[in-house]
Design a protein around this motif. Structure first.
Motif, PDB file in Angstrom:
ATOM      1  N   VAL A   8       9.840   8.488  -1.654  1.00 36.15           N
ATOM      2  CA  VAL A   8       9.324   7.195  -2.110  1.00 36.15           C
ATOM      3  C   VAL A   8       9.948   6.817  -3.452  1.00 36.15           C
ATOM      4  CG1 VAL A   8       7.249   5.988  -2.870  1.00 36.15           C
ATOM      5  CG2 VAL A   8       7.208   7.342  -0.800  1.00 36.15           C
ATOM      6  N   GLN A  28      -2.814   2.777   1.225  1.00 30.82           N
ATOM      7  CA  GLN A  28      -1.511   3.452   1.139  1.00 30.82           C
ATOM      8  C   GLN A  28      -0.441   2.617   0.444  1.00 30.82           C
ATOM      9  OE1 GLN A  28       0.955   2.195   3.203  1.00 30.82           O
ATOM     10  NE2 GLN A  28      -0.326   0.908   4.472  1.00 30.82           N
ATOM     11  N   ARG A  81       7.267   5.784   6.389  1.00 37.52           N
ATOM     12  CA  ARG A  81       6.961   5.964   4.971  1.00 37.52           C
ATOM     13  C   ARG A  81       5.532   6.445   4.762  1.00 37.52           C
ATOM     14  NH1 ARG A  81       8.382   1.920   0.237  1.00 37.52           N
ATOM     15  NH2 ARG A  81       6.287   1.648  -0.581  1.00 37.52           N
ATOM     16  N   ILE A  82       4.596   5.839   5.531  1.00 36.10           N
ATOM     17  CA  ILE A  82       3.192   6.249   5.426  1.00 36.10           C
ATOM     18  C   ILE A  82       3.032   7.709   5.840  1.00 36.10           C
ATOM     19  CG2 ILE A  82       0.879   5.897   6.377  1.00 36.10           C
ATOM     20  CD1 ILE A  82       1.600   2.956   6.701  1.00 36.10           C
ATOM     21  N   TYR A  88       4.425  10.458   3.381  1.00 31.85           N
ATOM     22  CA  TYR A  88       3.721  10.628   2.109  1.00 31.85           C
ATOM     23  C   TYR A  88       2.414  11.427   2.263  1.00 31.85           C
ATOM     24  CZ  TYR A  88       2.457   9.374  -2.669  1.00 31.85           C
ATOM     25  OH  TYR A  88       2.144   9.416  -4.003  1.00 31.85           O
ATOM     26  N   LEU A 107      -0.791   2.872  -3.288  1.00 30.13           N
ATOM     27  CA  LEU A 107      -0.507   4.208  -3.806  1.00 30.13           C
ATOM     28  C   LEU A 107       0.993   4.433  -3.962  1.00 30.13           C
ATOM     29  CD1 LEU A 107      -2.525   6.490  -4.433  1.00 30.13           C
ATOM     30  CD2 LEU A 107      -1.703   7.601  -2.392  1.00 30.13           C
ATOM     31  N   THR A 108       1.763   4.093  -2.905  1.00 27.29           N
ATOM     32  CA  THR A 108       3.202   4.340  -2.994  1.00 27.29           C
ATOM     33  C   THR A 108       3.878   3.346  -3.938  1.00 27.29           C
ATOM     34  OG1 THR A 108       3.350   3.184  -0.890  1.00 27.29           O
ATOM     35  CG2 THR A 108       3.607   5.558  -0.850  1.00 27.29           C
ATOM     36  N   GLN A 109       3.275   2.169  -4.119  1.00 22.11           N
ATOM     37  CA  GLN A 109       3.842   1.241  -5.093  1.00 22.11           C
ATOM     38  C   GLN A 109       3.484   1.664  -6.511  1.00 22.11           C
ATOM     39  OE1 GLN A 109       2.265  -2.444  -3.787  1.00 22.11           O
ATOM     40  NE2 GLN A 109       3.932  -2.829  -2.356  1.00 22.11           N
TER      41      GLN A 109
END
Lengths: 296, 293
Positions: free
Chosen positions: A176, B279, A106-107, A110, B282-284
Motif C-alpha cells: 500500500v 478499509q 488491495r483489501i 492488507y 485505513l489504507t489512505q
C-alpha cells in the motif's frame, strides 16, 4: 484578566498533561534502560551494585546472545528482501496494469496487518503443525510428501518459518505504501517512454524504481525496526525461542533475561546494544542507498 | 500474423498477473477462513485431515471459550481498556497537538523535539522499566498505606497505552492542524470567544478526518496489543489477546482445539468488521502517517 495571562494559562493547561504522561511513561523509562544497564541488579537480591560496563563485557561472551544476534540478522535480511521484492512487484502490477478487481486485491492483501500478532501466531501454529498442519497436508494432497518438514521443530528451518509468517504479515502494508508513491508518478513519463519503444521491464527499471527510490529508502528503516519488534512479539507468542534457542531473537532474549529471569541490569544492557545496533544499521543503510533525488 | 502473436503474448502476460494476484490472495484468505471453520469443529475432527469441512456447526466451542476459558470477562476487559485508552489519548493529545501546531512560546521548540524523539522509542524496549517503576510504586504504597494498586490495574494499563501512543498521535494531529487555515480562529478570537472555546468549538471539529485516523489506528493497536498487558497484568484480570495466549499454551497439553480457535475468532472478529467498514480510510490514512510500531 489580561489577554497574555489568559493565553499563558491556555498553553499551560493544554500541554502539561501530555508532557507529564510522556515524561513518566516514555522518557524516564528510556533513561532508566541506559542507567540500569550499568548496574548488577536482580536475581534474588534486591540491591543494585554499580558495575560500569561489566554487563556489556559478559554480553560479548554470551553464546546465547550471539545466537539471538545471528537469528535477528538472518530475519532482517530474509524478511526485508522477500517482502520488498514482492511488495514492489504487486504494487507495480496493481497500479500500472489497470487490472480488474484492483480494489478487491488491495483489501485482501492488507488484512494480515490488522490482525493481532497473537492471532497470527495461532494461525501459523496451525499452518506449520507437522501432523495436522495445513502446509504438510497440502503437500500430501499433491503427492509432494518429500517437501514435508518439521517447520517449527527443525532447528535449521525454524527461523525461516518465523520469517515466513512475518513476510505474510508485512507484504500488504508495504504494498500500500509503494502503491501510493507509484500512483504519484505522472502518466506522461510512461507514455513518452512507450513512444520511444520502452517495454514494461525497461519502464520499471528506468522510471518506476528511480522515482520511488526515496520511498524505498524510508521503508528500509521501517523494515529494520519492525522486523526487530515484530519478530519478538511473534516468537514470544509462538515458540518462546525454542526449539533450543533456534528462534531466539534480540528482544525475546532481552525480555527473557530482564523479566522472566529477573536479571534487570543484564537485560537492559541487551536492550542498549539492540537499540544501538538498529540505529547504526539504519544509518549505514541510509548512507549506502543515498542517490541523487530525481525530481518530477 | 505478427499482430496475432502480439495479442497472445499480451493475453498470456495478463493471465500470469492474475495467477500471481490470486495466489497471494488465496494464501491470505485460506488460513484466516480456516480458523473460522475450525472454530465450529468438534474436537475429534481435528485428528483427521485439516482440509475437511466441518461436520456441523458446533457452537459449543464459543460457549466453552466464554465460560470455561473466561474469554467473556477478558473481552469486557479489552473493550474497557481500549475505550478508556482512546478517551485519555484524545483528551490529552488534541489540546497539546493544537497548541504545538499553532503557538510559539518559550519551550515550544523543546516540546516539539521531545515528542519527535518519542517517535523513536519503541515500547518493547521500555516495558520492563515501566513494570519495575510500577512495582516500586506498589512496594512504596504497601509500606506507607498497606496496599498497592498500580500493577494488575486495567486503568493504569489504559494510561500506559495512551502515553505510549502519544508521540505518534501528537505528530499526526499537529501536522493536520497546521494545514487548517487560521482565519477561522482569528475571526472567533475577534468575536470575543476565549482560547478554550475557539479550540473546542471550532478547531477540533475541523480536525475530524485526522481524529478518525487516530482512532482507527489506535483502536487496532490497543485491541491487539499483548506484551504490555502481559507484563503489567500478572493477575487474573487479563485482556483478550493475553487470554488467547493462555488458551494456546493450555491447548498444547489439554488439546481443546475448538475452544482455542473460537478464542482466535473472538480476538479478530471486531478488527475484521471494523476493517470491512472503513478499509478505504485505513489504507489512505496510512500514507498520512506512515509509521509502524
Amino acid at each position: 484578566m489580561s489577554k497574555t495571562l489568559e493565553k499563558r494559562i491556555f498553553i499551560f493547561v493544554c500541554t502539561v498533561p501530555a508532557l507529564i504522561l510522556l515524561a513518566i511513561f516514555m522518557i524516564v523509562p528510556t533513561v532508566e534502560v541506559f542507567r540500569m544497564s550499568l548496574y548488577k541488579w536482580g536475581g534474588f537480591s534486591n540491591n543494585k551494585v554499580f558495575v560500569g560496563l561489566d554487563n556489556f563485557k559478559i554480553l560479548w561472551g554470551d553464546i546465547n546472545f550471539i545466537r539471538s544476534l545471528q537469528n535477528s540478522i538472518v530475519l532482517i535480511v530474509f524478511v526485508t528482501l522477500i517482502t520488498m521484492v514482492l511488495a514492489i512487484l504487486f504494487a507495480t502490477l496493481l497500479t500500472r496494469e489497470k487490472m480488474k478487481g484492483n480494489g478487491f486485491f488491495r483489501i485482501i492483501f492488507y488484512i494480515p496487518n490488522i490482525l493481532s500478532i497473537v492471532v497470527i501466531a495461532g494461525i501459523f501454529s496451525a499452518v506449520y503443525d507437522p501432523a495436522t498442519g495445513l502446509l504438510n497436508n497440502l503437500f500430501a494432497l499433491f503427492n509432494l510428501d518429500h517437501l514435508q518438514k518439521m517447520w517449527l521443530g527443525d532447528q535449521k528451518i525454524a527461523i525461516y518459518s518465523i520469517g515466513g509468517a512475518l513476510i505474510w504479515q508485512a507484504i500488504g502494508y508495504y504494498m500500500v505504501m509503494y502503491m501510493a508513491s507509484i500512483a504519484n508518478i505522472p502518466e506522461s513519463f510512461y507514455e513518452a517512454s512507450a513512444l520511444e519503444g520502452a517495454g514494461r521491464i525497461r519502464q520499471f527499471f528506468s522510471i518506476t524504481l528511480p522515482l520511488i527510490w526515496n520511498n524505498i529508502r524510508t521503508t528500509l528503516t521501517f523494515f529494520i525496526i519492525s522486523t526487530i519488534n515484530l519478530s519478538f512479539l511473534l516468537v514470544q507468542a509462538m515458540t518462546g525461542g525454542g526449539p533450543d534457542g533456534a528462534t531466539e531473537v534480540f528482544l525475546s532474549y532481552m525480555y527473557k533475561q530482564a523479566y522472566t529471569n529477573s536479571s534487570y541490569g543484564y537485560g537492559m544492557a541487551i536492550g542498549v546494544v539492540i537499540f544501538l545496533f538498529s540505529f547504526a544499521l539504519s544509518a549505514i543503510i541510509s548512507r549506502i542507498t543515498n542517490r541523487d533525488v530525481l525530481e518530477y | 500474423m505478427k499482430k496475432q502473436t502480439g495479442m497472445n503474448a499480451e493475453k498470456v502476460y495478463r493471465l500470469f498477473i492474475y495467477v500471481a494476484l490470486i495466489t497471494l490472495s488465496v494464501s491470505i484468505i485460506v488460513p484466516v477462513a480456516w480458523v473460522f471453520l475450525a472454530s465450529v469443529k468438534q474436537n475429534k475432527e481435528f485428528y483427521g485431515s485439516p482440509w475437511a469441512v466441518p461436520e456441523g456447526f458446533y457452537f459449543q466451542n464459543f460457549i466453552d471459550a466464554f465460560q470455561k476459558a473466561n474469554m467473556g470477562t477478558y473481552m469486557l476487559n479489552s473493550m474497557m481498556v481500549t475505550a478508556l485508552a482512546l478517551l485519555i489519548l484524545l483528551v490529552v493529545a488534541l489540546p497539546a497537538a493544537y497548541v504545538l501546531a499553532r503557538y510559539t512560546f518559550r519551550g515550544s521548540k523543546l516540546m516539539n523535539s521531545l515528542f519527535k524523539a518519542g517517535l523513536f522509542i519503541n515500547v518493547n524496549y521500555i516495558v520492563v522499566p515501566i513494570f519495575l517503576m510500577l512495582l516500586g510504586g506498589d512496594t512504596f504504597l504497601q509500606d506507607q498505606f498497606g496496599g498497592g494498586f498500580l500493577l494488575d490495574n486495567l486503568f493504569v494499563l489504559a494510561v500506559v497505552y495512551a502515553a505510549t501512543a502519544l508521540p505518534f498521535t501528537v505528530y499526526l494531529l499537529s501536522s493536520y492542524f497546521q494545514t487548517l487555515p487560521s482565519t477561522y480562529e482569528e475571526a472567533a478570537l475577534v468575536d470575543g470567544a476565549g482560547y478554550f472555546k475557539t479550540m473546542i468549538r471550532i478547531m477540533i471539529p475541523m480536525a475530524r478526518p485526522s481524529i478518525v485516523a487516530v482512532i482507527l489506528f489506535n483502536f487496532l493497536a490497543f485491541w491487539n496489543e499483548y506484551i504490555i498487558a502481559l507484563t503489567l497484568i500478572p493477575g487474573p484480570n487479563k485482556t483478550l489477546p493475553v487470554g488467547l495466549m493462555n488458551l494456546m499454551a493450555a491447548q498444547k497439553s489439554a488439546a481443546n482445539y475448538g475452544q482455542m480457535y473460537a478464542g482466535m475468532v473472538l480476538v479478530m472478529l471486531p478488527t475484521l468488521i471494523l476493517y470491512i467498514i472503513v478499509q478505504k480510510k485505513l489504507t489512505q490514512g496510512m500514507t498520512l502517517g506512515g509509521l509502524k510500531d
